[in-house]
Design a protein around this motif. Structure first.
Motif, short mmCIF file in Angstrom:
data_model
loop_
_atom_site.label_atom_id
_atom_site.label_comp_id
_atom_site.label_asym_id
_atom_site.label_seq_id
_atom_site.Cartn_x
_atom_site.Cartn_y
_atom_site.Cartn_z
N TRP A 282 0.79 -1.22 0.00
CA TRP A 282 0.00 0.00 0.00
C TRP A 282 0.83 1.27 0.00
O TRP A 282 0.28 2.37 0.15
N SER A 283 2.13 1.15 -0.20
CA SER A 283 2.99 2.34 -0.23
C SER A 283 3.25 2.85 -1.64
O SER A 283 4.03 3.79 -1.81
N GLY A 284 2.63 2.26 -2.64
CA GLY A 284 2.87 2.69 -4.01
C GLY A 284 2.25 4.04 -4.32
O GLY A 284 1.47 4.59 -3.54
N ARG A 285 2.61 4.56 -5.47
CA ARG A 285 2.10 5.87 -5.87
C ARG A 285 0.63 5.80 -6.23
O ARG A 285 -0.09 6.80 -6.15
N ARG A 286 0.16 4.63 -6.64
CA ARG A 286 -1.24 4.46 -6.99
C ARG A 286 -1.92 3.55 -5.98
O ARG A 286 -1.36 2.52 -5.58
#
Length: 316
Positions: A282-286
């Motif tokens: 859940w740390s991605g840009r999207r």
């Protein structure tokens, strides 16, 4: 994850018992929802736990996601509730708690949205405390009507208020009972669950006396609800209930905010592998899509088999 494989089957097995005249009270095994407004993207899910699936019991958690108003002045409510353990109507109490707080917030959404944009913390805390107490108090009346004990027909309640205004990054959490509120920032989780407030809700400044012609609205401006509920029998004395929790936070770009019931909060706090896994996911840009969010939320952990309900918010 955990010390070994979970005990139960990973997929639903037994269905809850159904009554032909009460089909409207059935609860789906899983509900999934999502939205995007302004700078934030929402994903929410409620899953029946492994234990309830095995025993053919209904999901005790309830989830409500609702938008009130239009355009940039809209206000989104995410409410989740958990019914009392080992009681036959726990799922009904949880669903009713979500409906009552949804009705109360919906009728007050314009004032609430204004207070959120202006960051009127004291007004918000006082008003939401009162709305929460009244909404949960309705369960006592329902318990009386059903012939149930108030301590059985009750629920915890946790809520997020999210303005659609793209220029407002204020996020409001409130509720009663256990669960979790976490912030994912720069790849690390922070447990930001607020401390409980023991005192009774203060009167918001300038609160007028209710007029006789008012209906049964539950708003920030009314002292007591009016209308048909006055004719109901006097509810029994309130059972002991967990104190009120409230927090106003300012989101930063790249943040993720997670609100959840104990079914996810406990393994997230107790199993480092789950915390690390969700941090990576859940740390991605999207933000994840609905299917990916569902897959992440249902990752199983040995020793944790309760219902899981979660709402996650990603900030652009």
């Amino acid at each position: 994850m955990g010390s070994g494989p979970p005990t139960y089957d990973p997929e639903p097995t037994a269905l809850p018992r159904a009554e032909p005249e009460e089909l409207g009270e059935l609860v789906a095994d899983t509900v999934l929802d999502g939205a995007r407004y302004g700078t934030w993207t929402l994903r929410s899910v409620s899953l029946r736990g492994d234990s309830a699936r095995y025993r053919g019991e209904p999901r005790r958690d309830a989830l409500l996601t609702a938008r009130f108003g239009t355009g940039d002045h809209a206000l989104v409510l995410v409410a989740m509730a958990t019914g009392a353990r080992a009681t036959p109507e726990a799922h009904l109490a949880a669903a009713e708690a979500c409906r009552w707080i949804g009705r109360a917030v919906g009728r007050s959404h314009q004032r609430l949205a204004e207070d959120i944009r202006a960051t009127r913390r004291a007004d918000l805390e006082a008003g939401l405390h009162r709305l929460t107490d009244r909404s949960l108090g309705r369960l006592r009346t329902s318990a009386l009507e059903r012939g149930a004990r108030p301590e059985e027909y009750t629920a915890t309640l946790r809520c997020l208020l999210l303005p659609a205004d793209p220029y407002c990054r204020t996020r409001v959490f409130f509720g009663v009972g256990d669960g979790g509120l976490f912030q994912l920032r720069d790849g690390s989780w922070r447990d930001i669950e607020p401390r409980a407030t023991e005192h009774a809700p203060p009167e918001p400044p300038g609160t007028p006396e209710p007029a006789e012609e008012d209906d049964d609205r539950l708003t920030l401006d009314l002292g007591v609800p009016q209308g048909p509920y006055e004719q109901l029998p006097e509810p029994p004395p309130p059972p002991a209930r967990d104190p009120f929790r409230f927090q106003v936070s300012l989101a930063r770009p790249g943040d993720a905010l997670l609100m959840c019931t104990p079914g996810l909060a406990e393994p997230l706090r107790g199993e480092p592998a789950l915390s690390a896994y969700l941090s990576r996911r859940w740390s991605g840009r999207r933000p994840p899509g609905l299917a990916a969010f569902l897959a992440d939320a249902r990752v199983r952990v040995k020793g944790y088999a309760d219902d899981r309900t979660a709402a996650a918010l990603w900030e652009a």
